[in-house]
Design a protein around this motif. Structure first.
Motif, PDB file in Angstrom:
ATOM      1  N   VAL A  67       9.939  -2.619 -27.744  1.00 38.18           N
ATOM      2  CA  VAL A  67       9.189  -3.654 -28.299  1.00 38.18           C
ATOM      3  C   VAL A  67       8.440  -4.579 -27.121  1.00 38.18           C
ATOM      4  CG1 VAL A  67       9.679  -6.189 -29.136  1.00 38.18           C
ATOM      5  CG2 VAL A  67      10.722  -4.517 -30.131  1.00 38.18           C
ATOM      6  N   CYS A  68       9.028  -4.356 -26.000  1.00 34.36           N
ATOM      7  CA  CYS A  68       8.295  -4.719 -24.588  1.00 34.36           C
ATOM      8  C   CYS A  68       7.072  -4.002 -24.583  1.00 34.36           C
ATOM      9  CB  CYS A  68       9.091  -4.976 -23.390  1.00 34.36           C
ATOM     10  SG  CYS A  68      10.387  -6.418 -23.487  1.00 34.36           S
ATOM     11  N   ARG A  69       7.200  -2.905 -24.492  1.00 36.99           N
ATOM     12  CA  ARG A  69       6.166  -1.808 -24.494  1.00 36.99           C
ATOM     13  C   ARG A  69       5.014  -2.025 -25.336  1.00 36.99           C
ATOM     14  NH1 ARG A  69       4.950   2.715 -26.840  1.00 36.99           N
ATOM     15  NH2 ARG A  69       6.902   2.879 -27.715  1.00 36.99           N
ATOM     16  N   GLN A  70       5.259  -2.378 -26.780  1.00 34.74           N
ATOM     17  CA  GLN A  70       4.287  -2.468 -27.493  1.00 34.74           C
ATOM     18  C   GLN A  70       3.478  -3.765 -27.557  1.00 34.74           C
ATOM     19  OE1 GLN A  70       7.237  -1.509 -30.829  1.00 34.74           O
ATOM     20  NE2 GLN A  70       5.610  -0.174 -31.759  1.00 34.74           N
ATOM     21  N   LEU A  71       4.555  -4.907 -26.981  1.00 35.14           N
ATOM     22  CA  LEU A  71       3.931  -6.235 -26.793  1.00 35.14           C
ATOM     23  C   LEU A  71       2.758  -6.162 -25.684  1.00 35.14           C
ATOM     24  CD1 LEU A  71       6.943  -8.619 -27.396  1.00 35.14           C
ATOM     25  CD2 LEU A  71       4.890  -8.734 -28.529  1.00 35.14           C
ATOM     26  N   GLN A 123      16.612  -7.407 -17.795  1.00 34.02           N
ATOM     27  CA  GLN A 123      15.623  -7.216 -16.635  1.00 34.02           C
ATOM     28  C   GLN A 123      15.556  -5.647 -16.355  1.00 34.02           C
ATOM     29  OE1 GLN A 123      17.054  -9.874 -13.452  1.00 34.02           O
ATOM     30  NE2 GLN A 123      15.325 -11.255 -14.016  1.00 34.02           N
ATOM     31  N   ARG A 124      16.760  -4.966 -16.259  1.00 30.12           N
ATOM     32  CA  ARG A 124      16.964  -3.500 -16.066  1.00 30.12           C
ATOM     33  C   ARG A 124      16.179  -2.732 -17.070  1.00 30.12           C
ATOM     34  NH1 ARG A 124      22.740  -0.533 -16.362  1.00 30.12           N
ATOM     35  NH2 ARG A 124      21.938   1.401 -17.060  1.00 30.12           N
ATOM     36  N   TYR A 125      16.410  -3.083 -18.223  1.00 26.75           N
ATOM     37  CA  TYR A 125      15.762  -2.290 -19.181  1.00 26.75           C
ATOM     38  C   TYR A 125      14.547  -2.728 -19.628  1.00 26.75           C
ATOM     39  CZ  TYR A 125      20.052   0.296 -21.024  1.00 26.75           C
ATOM     40  OH  TYR A 125      21.110   0.957 -20.755  1.00 26.75           O
ATOM     41  N   THR A 126      13.929  -3.764 -19.052  1.00 25.17           N
ATOM     42  CA  THR A 126      12.508  -3.943 -19.233  1.00 25.17           C
ATOM     43  C   THR A 126      11.701  -3.868 -17.954  1.00 25.17           C
ATOM     44  OG1 THR A 126      12.910  -6.402 -18.754  1.00 25.17           O
ATOM     45  CG2 THR A 126      12.962  -5.451 -21.192  1.00 25.17           C
ATOM     46  N   GLY A 127      12.426  -3.185 -16.993  1.00 24.17           N
ATOM     47  CA  GLY A 127      11.921  -2.926 -15.534  1.00 24.17           C
ATOM     48  C   GLY A 127      11.328  -4.045 -14.847  1.00 24.17           C
ATOM     49  N   SER A 128      11.973  -5.203 -14.877  1.00 20.74           N
ATOM     50  CA  SER A 128      11.854  -6.317 -14.517  1.00 20.74           C
ATOM     51  C   SER A 128      10.274  -6.737 -14.392  1.00 20.74           C
ATOM     52  CB  SER A 128      12.264  -6.244 -12.874  1.00 20.74           C
ATOM     53  OG  SER A 128      13.654  -6.138 -12.748  1.00 20.74           O
ATOM     54  N   ASN A 129       9.740  -6.552 -15.625  1.00 22.62           N
ATOM     55  CA  ASN A 129       8.260  -6.797 -15.757  1.00 22.62           C
ATOM     56  C   ASN A 129       7.845  -8.094 -16.398  1.00 22.62           C
ATOM     57  OD1 ASN A 129       7.245  -4.286 -14.575  1.00 22.62           O
ATOM     58  ND2 ASN A 129       7.678  -3.340 -16.531  1.00 22.62           N
ATOM     59  N   TYR A 130       8.815  -8.868 -16.953  1.00 23.19           N
ATOM     60  CA  TYR A 130       8.999 -10.002 -17.804  1.00 23.19           C
ATOM     61  C   TYR A 130       9.804 -11.107 -17.274  1.00 23.19           C
ATOM     62  CZ  TYR A 130       6.814  -6.264 -20.587  1.00 23.19           C
ATOM     63  OH  TYR A 130       6.238  -4.920 -20.675  1.00 23.19           O
ATOM     64  N   PRO A 131       9.367 -12.357 -17.550  1.00 25.78           N
ATOM     65  CA  PRO A 131      10.268 -13.407 -17.007  1.00 25.78           C
ATOM     66  C   PRO A 131      11.463 -13.187 -18.023  1.00 25.78           C
ATOM     67  CG  PRO A 131       8.597 -14.461 -17.847  1.00 25.78           C
ATOM     68  CD  PRO A 131       8.182 -12.949 -17.636  1.00 25.78           C
ATOM     69  N   VAL A 132      12.737 -13.830 -17.700  1.00 25.35           N
ATOM     70  CA  VAL A 132      13.938 -13.696 -18.425  1.00 25.35           C
ATOM     71  C   VAL A 132      14.633 -14.941 -18.187  1.00 25.35           C
ATOM     72  CG1 VAL A 132      15.735 -12.345 -19.229  1.00 25.35           C
ATOM     73  CG2 VAL A 132      14.076 -11.264 -18.405  1.00 25.35           C
ATOM     74  N   ILE A 133      15.035 -15.630 -18.957  1.00 27.70           N
ATOM     75  CA  ILE A 133      15.970 -16.804 -18.913  1.00 27.70           C
ATOM     76  C   ILE A 133      17.264 -16.614 -19.709  1.00 27.70           C
ATOM     77  CG2 ILE A 133      14.183 -18.508 -18.354  1.00 27.70           C
ATOM     78  CD1 ILE A 133      14.447 -19.623 -21.125  1.00 27.70           C
ATOM     79  N   GLY A 134      18.365 -17.349 -19.263  1.00 32.39           N
ATOM     80  CA  GLY A 134      19.800 -17.030 -19.903  1.00 32.39           C
ATOM     81  C   GLY A 134      20.169 -18.193 -20.488  1.00 32.39           C
TER      82      GLY A 134
END
Length: 442
Positions: A45-49, A71-82
């Motif tokens: 999904v992140c790749r397509q976005l 972050q690991r599965y998205t290559g740390s390419n996008y901001p992530v909040i928990g």
């Protein structure tokens, strides 16, 4: 301006034994990827976005214990909040929206698009998002939804009943139906109803007004502090089904929610993944084996045979979702497998004599990653390096680690291990029975 909030929560059990409370289904690395490799749901999904040009305004919302894994599965390419706790899709969306507001990245007049991470769609599906910023003011709607034409009368999806579509490419929403039975689903299809894709768009100001009507804070810090007391709220029930000014955009291409073994196996690149095989007449059967022992299916069609550290599932595809009810009715044991930002762990053995607990686990570290430094006040540990090369640090003293090395950590000592190459190590914890120290808390 439009911002996309990708909801990455959830720990559903419909894909047990591979998904559960520690490893969500969105991290399962099973889907075919460009170049012949495989990728996870969230990675796809992140790749397509990104391909649709939506990555610059993308924010991922995950549970706080899965931020590093996301972050690991998205290559740390996008901001992530928990999120502090799991409180449903509405609360997660509000959490993300208020974060954007508090950090100055979004203003009340901006458009917020909310989408789930666990879906499978064609590339055009995500290109539709670019239309939302213009369609909302053009339609006069407060809320925009994305729906797709049903491929069959599903009992697993929600439905949107639209009025006749106008020339603007959208239709007013007349009503919703949540997971109807097959008879009702057929009726809905005759009414030109659409599957609800779980994608919503609205002005940030609209979400702020809704929070105020609920008596909830519109400040990020205040909502975060209140999180443990909040009830679980879904965006569908809390916002969409109560709104009288909603429109739906129809997507004509491919879309499905990968929430069952039936829908997921239809997307897999092979009928057999892992050690084992299908033999004889095994039409429409799939086998996924994460264990090192072989699993063989002979002469059985239309089933899933799934094996992992948490257990083994053999089920007719159409009945496989029943596992969720079975797990709910039976006591849940401690997870045996989990993934983290630094790698994964598998619990090999738990032994207790009533006063002492001995836990043995296999830790697998990714190259260039470290287990966060910690202190264990309730147990002692021993590490034996099984393979790989790295460094063990205890109370600030570093020692090079290689296969065969053994290290003992006493209670209260600070310790960590770093992998220079891929590493495997056996960990033995000895502590008091009833101790709540669990591997997934790393």
């Amino acid at each position: 301006m439009m911002h996309t909030i990708l909801l990455c929560g959830g720990s559903g059990q419909r894909l047990w034994p591979l998904s559960g409370s520690i490893r969500s289904k969105m991290f399962l690395q099973l889907l075919p990827a460009p170049g012949g490799d495989t990728e996870s749901m969230i990675g796809r999904v992140c790749r397509q976005l990104s391909q649709a040009g939506l990555d610059k305004s993308l924010l991922l919302v995950a549970h706080q214990e899965q931020v590093a894994l996301t972050q690991r599965y998205t290559g740390s390419n996008y901001p992530v909040i928990g999120e502090p706790c799991k409180r449903g899709t509405f609360t997660a969306a509000a959490f993300g929206a208020l974060h954007l507001l508090a950090t100055g990245k979004a203003q009340p007049e901006d458009i917020i698009c909310i989408a789930p991470a666990d879906m499978y769609a064609d590339d055009d599906f995500f290109r539709q998002f670019h239309r939302f910023e213009a369609l909302l003011p053009d339609s006069g709607a407060e809320l925009l939804l994305l729906g797709t034409k049903p491929a069959y009368p599903s009992e697993q999806y929600g439905y949107i009943v639209p009025a006749q579509e106008d020339d603007g490419g959208y239709a007013p929403v007349l009503s919703f139906a949540e997971k109807p039975d097959k008879v009702k689903a057929l009726e809905l299809m005759q009414e030109k109803a659409l599957w609800n894709c779980g994608v919503f768009a609205a002005r940030l100001g609209f979400l702020l007004e809704h929070l105020e009507r609920l008596g909830l804070p519109v400040e990020f810090a205040a909502l975060t502090a209140l999180y443990p007391e909040l009830p679980v709220r879904s965006f569908d029930k809390e916002v969409a089904e109560r709104n009288t000014k909603a429109v739906v955009v129809r997507h004509e291409g491919e879309w499905s929610d990968l929430g069952s073994w039936d829908t997921l196996t239809a997307r897999l690149p092979s009928q057999v993944i892992g050690v084992g095989g299908l033999w004889g007449e095994c039409g429409d059967s799939h086998l996924i084996n994460e264990l090192e022992v072989p699993l063989h299916v002979i002469g059985v069609s239309g089933i899933v045979a799934i094996a992992g550290p948490e257990g083994i599932l053999i089920a007719d595809k159409k009945d496989a979702n029943t596992i969720k009810d079975i797990l709910a009715e039976n006591s849940v044991t401690e997870p045996r497998y989990g993934e983290t930002g630094w790698g994964s762990y598998t619990v090999l053995d738990r032994e207790s004599d009533g006063s002492r607990l001995v836990l043995t686990a296999m830790l697998t570290l990714l190259p260039g990653h470290s287990i966060p430094e910690m202190t264990c006040d309730h147990c002692t540990k021993s590490w034996m390096i099984a393979s790989g090369h790295g460094e063990v640090r205890v109370d600030g003293c570093a020692a090079e680690a290689a296969a065969g090395g053994i290290y003992t950590i006493a209670r209260g000592q600070r310790h960590t291990v770093s992998a220079w190459s891929a590493m495997k190590l056996i960990e033995v914890q000895i502590g008091e029975a009833g101790d709540n120290q669990r591997r997934q808390n790393r």
